[in-house]
Design an enzyme around this catalytic site. Sequence first.
Site, PDB file in Angstrom:
ATOM      1  N   HIS A 243      40.533  44.493  38.084  1.00  0.00           N
ATOM      2  CA  HIS A 243      39.876  45.391  39.038  1.00  0.00           C
ATOM      3  C   HIS A 243      39.799  46.830  38.505  1.00  0.00           C
ATOM      4  CE1 HIS A 243      40.418  42.204  42.055  1.00  0.00           C
ATOM      5  NE2 HIS A 243      41.709  42.228  41.845  1.00  0.00           N
TER       6      HIS A 243
HETATM    7  O1  RIB Z   1      42.091  44.844  45.729  1.00  0.00           O
HETATM    8  C1  RIB Z   1      42.424  45.162  44.401  1.00  0.00           C
HETATM    9  C2  RIB Z   1      43.019  46.532  44.330  1.00  0.00           C
HETATM   10  O2  RIB Z   1      44.212  46.571  45.103  1.00  0.00           O
HETATM   11  C3  RIB Z   1      43.454  46.919  42.903  1.00  0.00           C
HETATM   12  O3  RIB Z   1      43.360  48.306  42.746  1.00  0.00           O
HETATM   13  C4  RIB Z   1      44.887  46.485  42.864  1.00  0.00           C
HETATM   14  O4  RIB Z   1      45.641  47.226  41.908  1.00  0.00           O
HETATM   15  C5  RIB Z   1      45.328  46.839  44.256  1.00  0.00           C
HETATM   16  O5  RIB Z   1      45.628  48.242  44.279  1.00  0.00           O
END
Ligand code: RIB
Length: 313
Positions: A243
Amino acid sequence: MTARKIIIDTDPGQDDAVAILLALASPEEIEVLGITAVAGNVPLPLTQKNARIVCELAGKTDVPVYAGCDVPLSRKLVTAEHVHGKTGLDGPVLPDPSMPLTDGHAVDFIIHTLRAQDAGTVTLCPLGPLTNIATAFQKAPDIVDRVQEIVLMGGAYFQVGNITPAAEFNIYVDPEAAEITFKSGVPIVVMPLDVTHKALVTKPRNDAFRALGTKVGIAVAEMTDFFERFDKEKYGSVGAPLHDPCVTAYLIRPDLFTGRHINVEIETQSELTLGMTVADWWRVTDRAPNAMFMGDLDADGFFALLTERLAHL
Ligand code: RIB
Ligand code: CA
């Protein structure tokens, strides 16, 4: 080309860690002015510690790390140990940090930096809940117009929720902070689950990290080995979604990403859809566009960039 000045606001988190490593491995394009920790994946004492662990892993102990907000603006903290493990960086065995936390609150660092740097020259890169960002904007409204851009990971449209049926984690944890951020008028680039779920660490890609044979390459492979099990079980994914590295990869190679400039509103009232990013992807309303909402990426190009840069550390 002068390097882009950024502040990384983060809740490490294995994927945050890879995003930070990518930024620190790219000094030609990115100057990290500081890292501000926020409560999210795990509580603040761990996110601020993990941010320092990652800086030491990268051999960049001159980057100041600040602790920020330990709870959302007006709600109880929700964490994600079920995804990231109890330390937030489960997977590799990494030493406790010896670099100190920098004195001062993260919010005050954000405010001071935006006032001290030329207007329009600092990009904020939130990788977790937006509590620090919103608190800084509330405490010092004069800094809002001085922000060059916000490039954040959060939200979803076609991929809907990963923490509730409707909401992505970063937005869900502090929807009021997200609303303040998305209504601030600052130019925003959003990396939602729609694009980050296409940045999957398949086995060949993870083998390439490990094959670097470096401390960093092996640690990233071990983080991913741990981090992938949640998404494999839940989505049947072929690997862990990276992500947060989509944020720092965008700063280096924006051409890897495609999206639409649309209106995005945040649900803050309904318990059923709390934290939902209501993205007008089909432009069915007359609500003014306020965000560049990404929908696709060149995944092979993304992983080639990431692997090549990690080799520099
Ligand atoms: O939903 C994914 C996000 O939430 C990413 O940034 C992960 O690190 C958590 O913070
Ligand atoms: Ca994160």
